[in-house]
Motif scaffolding. Structure first.
Motif, mmCIF file in Angstrom:
data_model
loop_
_atom_site.group_PDB
_atom_site.id
_atom_site.type_symbol
_atom_site.label_atom_id
_atom_site.label_comp_id
_atom_site.label_asym_id
_atom_site.label_seq_id
_atom_site.Cartn_x
_atom_site.Cartn_y
_atom_site.Cartn_z
ATOM 1 N N LEU A 100 62.020 91.480 32.368
ATOM 2 C CA LEU A 100 60.744 91.040 31.816
ATOM 3 C C LEU A 100 60.445 89.591 32.201
ATOM 4 O O LEU A 100 61.349 88.793 32.414
ATOM 5 N N LYS A 101 59.176 89.311 32.269
ATOM 6 C CA LYS A 101 58.703 87.937 32.417
ATOM 7 C C LYS A 101 57.882 87.574 31.186
ATOM 8 O O LYS A 101 57.108 88.386 30.674
ATOM 9 N N ALA A 102 58.093 86.358 30.714
ATOM 10 C CA ALA A 102 57.332 85.850 29.573
ATOM 11 C C ALA A 102 56.196 84.975 30.099
ATOM 12 O O ALA A 102 56.410 84.106 30.960
ATOM 13 N N ILE A 103 54.998 85.208 29.600
ATOM 14 C CA ILE A 103 53.817 84.450 30.013
ATOM 15 C C ILE A 103 53.300 83.694 28.797
ATOM 16 O O ILE A 103 52.819 84.298 27.838
ATOM 17 N N SER A 104 53.407 82.376 28.858
ATOM 18 C CA SER A 104 53.002 81.530 27.732
ATOM 19 C C SER A 104 51.750 80.751 28.104
ATOM 20 O O SER A 104 51.819 79.803 28.916
#
Length: 420
Positions: A100-104
């Motif tokens: 997963l990639k986290a997008i903030s």
């Protein structure tokens, strides 16, 4: 061309990115009594996150990053990417694994708007940003970071979010209604089969030859039951007998020796009994040609054979009707040892016996009589041999089958319409 007040930008211009990892699974310091949520690709279900998440400890958190509520999570590496782009917004702080990639977003209010934009571009991302040469489906993240974002004014973003939520709610309700209707259709099918095997689906014809006379003629050794109190509810011209009494062949297949090169003689395995119905040889392995002589002619599957999966939790009991139409150019197909073959005598309608074995009550009978461990349930051939079957007169068997096919055809048309 964008509306007035809108601007194009790249995703990386308005967010920061993060990733995750999997703490050593054999290290109890990372997992025992953990209280920090850990999200994996398997937890991402298209547009939501499952509730059954694993948790890591404070110790594990020292080597991890915890992402705050409102962070977008996107699966970028997993087999589930074939059809959808799983993406969701965190409702509570959590860590993630390496898929997963986290997008903030730099501005938290952008989260829901970005979710809508990315979801709207799902097919484009899966097609254009697919990373070739990997063992599992992956997204080229460098390309994904440059995804064009049509950035609307904040007030318009809020209107878009509100309108989208309205339609998403309607869509979810429709999907739930469709799911409920699918469940009802399956229940109706089960009820039809129950009525069929108890003589309540079609009217009886007193001029039909009684089933007991039919059975005496085709198998004089059969143990016929007509007046047992257990079977008094079946119609007058019906009888009860054991399944083995109406079969010319009732056996498990054999353990084959497979060939990696020769693709001439397919072997029918449990996975050929498709989960969603029907049979297929697409996943079949192939018999070593040098072992063909070990397979008697009787093991070659015939049209009308009833095939029952006989091992394995989750698949045991699955029942399908075989037709040689599925052979294509193959000369024949033989069953492996995990499949039982029920081949009825010539004067018995195989479609009726298939409907009987497929009914809920008989499926329960098989389930209640399984042997073996939890992970490897077995349906012994003796359970099938001793299964009692309610046998109608031959003419009624065919009337029952015709009625089932007519009713099922209408229900199948409704199911197909629901899939659109």
């Amino acid at each position: 061309m964008l509306p007035n007040g809108w601007e194009w930008c790249k995703l990386e211009d308005i967010v920061s990115f993060g990733g995750g990892k999997t703490p050593a699974m054999d290290n109890k310091e990372y997992w025992h009594n953990g209280n920090h949520l850990w999200v994996t690709s398997k937890d991402m279900k298209c547009s939501h996150i499952t509730n059954s998440l694993m948790k890591i400890t404070d110790k594990a958190l020292e080597i991890m990053t915890i992402y705050e509520r409102g962070t977008l999570l996107v699966v970028t590496r997993s087999g589930i990417l074939r059809h959808t782009l799983p993406i969701s917004i965190l409702e509570t702080p959590a860590t993630v694994n390496q898929d997963l990639k986290a997008i903030s977003p730099h501005i938290k209010d952008l989260s829901e708007y970005l979710y809508i934009v990315i979801k709207a571009n799902e097919h484009f991302i899966l097609k254009e940003y697919h990373k070739d040469g990997t063992t599992v489906d992956s997204i080229d993240f460098d390309k994904f970071k440059c995804l064009p974002i049509p950035l609307a004014p904040i007030t318009e973003q809020r209107r878009i979010i509100a309108e989208t939520k309205h339609w998403f709610t309607l869509i979810e309700q429709i999907n739930q209604d469709k799911s409920d209707l699918q469940t009802i259709i399956n229940q109706i099918k089960n009820k039809i089969l129950s009525l069929a095997i108890h003589g309540k689906l079609v009217p009886q014809d007193p001029n039909d030859e009684p089933a007991s006379e039919l059975l005496k003629r085709i198998n004089p050794k059969a143990e016929i039951t007509c007046d047992n109190a257990q079977y008094r509810k079946i119609p007058k011209n019906w009888c009860a007998c054991k399944l083995v009494d109406i079969c010319s062949f009732l056996s498990r297949g054999k353990s084959p020796k497979y060939s990696e090169e020769d693709k001439t003689y397919p072997v029918f395995a449990q996975k050929c009994n498709l989960k969603d119905g029907g049979v297929s040889l697409e996943q079949a392995k192939f018999l070593d040609p040098s072992t063909i002589n070990k397979w008697n002619e009787v093991y070659k599957l015939q049209t009308g054979d009833i095939l029952v999966n006989s091992t394995g939790t989750g698949t045991v009991g699955r029942t399908r009707l075989f037709n040689t139409n599925c052979l294509g150019n193959y000369p024949f197909v033989v069953p492996d040892s995990h499949v039982s073959v029920v081949r009825v005598l010539k004067s018995i309608c195989p479609q009726y016996v298939y409907a009987y074995i497929s009914s809920d009550s008989i499926q329960r009978y098989m389930e209640e009589n399984l042997a073996g461990s939890t992970n490897q349930k077995e349906l012994y051939i003796g359970v099938l041999e001793n299964m009692h079957i309610f046998l109608p007169p031959l003419a009624e068997q065919y009337r029952i089958v015709a009625k089932i096919e007519k009713l099922f055809s209408s229900l199948n048309n409704i199911q197909k319409a629901l899939e659109v």
